[in-house]
Structures are given as C-alpha cells and as structure tokens.
Design a protein around this motif. Structure first.
Motif, PDB file in Angstrom:
ATOM      1  N   ARG A   1       0.816  -1.213   0.000  1.00 37.12           N
ATOM      2  CA  ARG A   1       0.000   0.000   0.000  1.00 37.12           C
ATOM      3  C   ARG A   1       0.853   1.268   0.000  1.00 37.12           C
ATOM      4  O   ARG A   1       0.582   2.215  -0.730  1.00 37.12           O
ATOM      5  CB  ARG A   1      -0.925   0.023   1.215  1.00 37.12           C
ATOM      6  CG  ARG A   1      -1.923   1.187   1.202  1.00 37.12           C
ATOM      7  CD  ARG A   1      -2.716   1.274   2.484  1.00 37.12           C
ATOM      8  NE  ARG A   1      -1.890   1.532   3.648  1.00 37.12           N
ATOM      9  CZ  ARG A   1      -1.374   2.724   3.970  1.00 37.12           C
ATOM     10  NH1 ARG A   1      -1.584   3.760   3.200  1.00 37.12           N
ATOM     11  NH2 ARG A   1      -0.648   2.864   5.052  1.00 37.12           N
TER      12      ARG A   1
ATOM     13  N   ASP B   1      -7.968 -11.763  -8.766  1.00 36.90           N
ATOM     14  CA  ASP B   1      -9.352 -12.045  -9.152  1.00 36.90           C
ATOM     15  C   ASP B   1      -9.446 -13.076 -10.262  1.00 36.90           C
ATOM     16  O   ASP B   1     -10.431 -13.812 -10.330  1.00 36.90           O
ATOM     17  CB  ASP B   1     -10.056 -10.763  -9.605  1.00 36.90           C
ATOM     18  CG  ASP B   1     -10.291  -9.809  -8.452  1.00 36.90           C
ATOM     19  OD1 ASP B   1     -10.239 -10.237  -7.284  1.00 36.90           O
ATOM     20  OD2 ASP B   1     -10.531  -8.616  -8.740  1.00 36.90           O
TER      21      ASP B   1
ATOM     22  N   THR C   1      -6.994  -1.422  -2.219  1.00 38.07           N
ATOM     23  CA  THR C   1      -7.721  -0.953  -3.399  1.00 38.07           C
ATOM     24  C   THR C   1      -7.630   0.560  -3.509  1.00 38.07           C
ATOM     25  O   THR C   1      -8.050   1.273  -2.601  1.00 38.07           O
ATOM     26  CB  THR C   1      -9.198  -1.394  -3.327  1.00 38.07           C
ATOM     27  OG1 THR C   1      -9.246  -2.816  -3.203  1.00 38.07           O
ATOM     28  CG2 THR C   1      -9.954  -0.955  -4.564  1.00 38.07           C
TER      29      THR C   1
ATOM     30  N   ARG D   1      -7.614  -6.467   1.322  1.00 39.94           N
ATOM     31  CA  ARG D   1      -8.004  -5.951   0.004  1.00 39.94           C
ATOM     32  C   ARG D   1      -8.548  -4.528   0.050  1.00 39.94           C
ATOM     33  O   ARG D   1      -8.193  -3.695  -0.784  1.00 39.94           O
ATOM     34  CB  ARG D   1      -9.010  -6.872  -0.641  1.00 39.94           C
ATOM     35  CG  ARG D   1      -9.350  -6.422  -2.043  1.00 39.94           C
ATOM     36  CD  ARG D   1     -10.373  -7.307  -2.712  1.00 39.94           C
ATOM     37  NE  ARG D   1     -10.441  -6.902  -4.095  1.00 39.94           N
ATOM     38  CZ  ARG D   1      -9.994  -7.614  -5.111  1.00 39.94           C
ATOM     39  NH1 ARG D   1      -9.464  -8.794  -4.909  1.00 39.94           N
ATOM     40  NH2 ARG D   1     -10.082  -7.159  -6.327  1.00 39.94           N
TER      41      ARG D   1
ATOM     42  N   ASN E   1      -9.475   5.493  -6.862  1.00 39.43           N
ATOM     43  CA  ASN E   1      -9.880   5.564  -8.282  1.00 39.43           C
ATOM     44  C   ASN E   1      -8.774   6.054  -9.130  1.00 39.43           C
ATOM     45  O   ASN E   1      -7.815   6.380  -9.112  1.00 39.43           O
ATOM     46  CB  ASN E   1     -11.096   6.413  -8.545  1.00 39.43           C
ATOM     47  CG  ASN E   1     -12.378   5.670  -8.320  1.00 39.43           C
ATOM     48  OD1 ASN E   1     -12.400   4.462  -8.416  1.00 39.43           O
ATOM     49  ND2 ASN E   1     -13.421   6.382  -8.017  1.00 39.43           N
TER      50      ASN E   1
ATOM     51  N   ARG F   1      -1.061  -1.731  -7.843  1.00 41.34           N
ATOM     52  CA  ARG F   1      -1.968  -2.435  -6.928  1.00 41.34           C
ATOM     53  C   ARG F   1      -3.204  -2.935  -7.662  1.00 41.34           C
ATOM     54  O   ARG F   1      -3.661  -4.057  -7.410  1.00 41.34           O
ATOM     55  CB  ARG F   1      -2.363  -1.528  -5.764  1.00 41.34           C
ATOM     56  CG  ARG F   1      -1.190  -1.325  -4.804  1.00 41.34           C
ATOM     57  CD  ARG F   1      -1.598  -0.532  -3.589  1.00 41.34           C
ATOM     58  NE  ARG F   1      -1.538   0.887  -3.912  1.00 41.34           N
ATOM     59  CZ  ARG F   1      -2.412   1.791  -3.491  1.00 41.34           C
ATOM     60  NH1 ARG F   1      -3.441   1.449  -2.749  1.00 41.34           N
ATOM     61  NH2 ARG F   1      -2.265   3.051  -3.812  1.00 41.34           N
ATOM     62  N   ARG F   2      -3.743  -2.134  -8.575  1.00 38.67           N
ATOM     63  CA  ARG F   2      -4.907  -2.576  -9.365  1.00 38.67           C
ATOM     64  C   ARG F   2      -4.573  -3.837 -10.170  1.00 38.67           C
ATOM     65  O   ARG F   2      -5.355  -4.785 -10.222  1.00 38.67           O
ATOM     66  CB  ARG F   2      -5.361  -1.473 -10.315  1.00 38.67           C
ATOM     67  CG  ARG F   2      -6.231  -0.450  -9.685  1.00 38.67           C
ATOM     68  CD  ARG F   2      -6.828   0.502 -10.739  1.00 38.67           C
ATOM     69  NE  ARG F   2      -7.164   1.748 -10.106  1.00 38.67           N
ATOM     70  CZ  ARG F   2      -6.415   2.844 -10.117  1.00 38.67           C
ATOM     71  NH1 ARG F   2      -5.286   2.876 -10.777  1.00 38.67           N
ATOM     72  NH2 ARG F   2      -6.797   3.927  -9.478  1.00 38.67           N
TER      73      ARG F   2
ATOM     74  N   LEU G   1      -4.270  -6.893  -7.826  1.00 35.94           N
ATOM     75  CA  LEU G   1      -5.584  -7.356  -7.378  1.00 35.94           C
ATOM     76  C   LEU G   1      -6.376  -7.979  -8.524  1.00 35.94           C
ATOM     77  O   LEU G   1      -7.114  -8.950  -8.312  1.00 35.94           O
ATOM     78  CB  LEU G   1      -6.357  -6.208  -6.727  1.00 35.94           C
ATOM     79  CG  LEU G   1      -5.770  -5.701  -5.415  1.00 35.94           C
ATOM     80  CD1 LEU G   1      -6.491  -4.445  -4.954  1.00 35.94           C
ATOM     81  CD2 LEU G   1      -5.779  -6.769  -4.339  1.00 35.94           C
TER      82      LEU G   1
END
Length: 81
Positions: free
Chosen positions: A35, A51, A78, A74, A81, A43-44, A47
C-alpha cells in the motif's frame, strides 16, 4: 509493467515477512508495504491478477502468504480511483 513481475515482487516481499513469528503481523506487513510503496496502477493490476486466479491451482503464481495478505487487506489495498 507485467503482471508476472508484480507477482514476483509481491512474493519477494512475502518471503521477507513470512519470517516473522506472528502470522497476523506478517500479513499486515505485506499489505502495508504494498500500500505504501506501490503506485495505484500496480496495486490494481495485482488485485486483478488475484481475481482471475482460482487459488486452487495457483495459476498466477502467488505464494500462500501473499494471497492471504491480499485477500485479508483488500479494502486497504484498493486505490480510491
């Protein structure tokens, strides 16, 4: 940046924190490191790879401790945006 390289870097972070005797401290340490030091798009991508991986066969290559840290933390990992 290639997703495989991100997973490899996350696994290296996981190896460091896996040596801690306290499992929860290790999971938090992995998530906090990612983080704090990884930019949002990294990070996106990490993750997103989590998924798409079913976990049963570990197709993406996540170590067990990194997978656990990403799942448990998570929300904190995240980007807004």
């Amino acid at each position: 940046m290639k997703t495989a390289h991100l997973i490899e870097m996350a696994n290296q972070i996981g190896m460091f924190f896996d040596s801690l005797p306290d499992r929860e401290e290790a999971l938090t340490g992995i998530a906090e490191h990612i983080r704090k030091f990884w930019e949002p798009r990294m990070r996106r991508a990490l993750l997103a790879a989590l998924d798409t991986d079913d976990g049963a066969h570990d197709k993406a290559g996540f170590s067990e401790i990194v997978r656990a840290a990403l799942v448990q933390h998570r929300a904190a990992l995240t980007p807004a945006n």
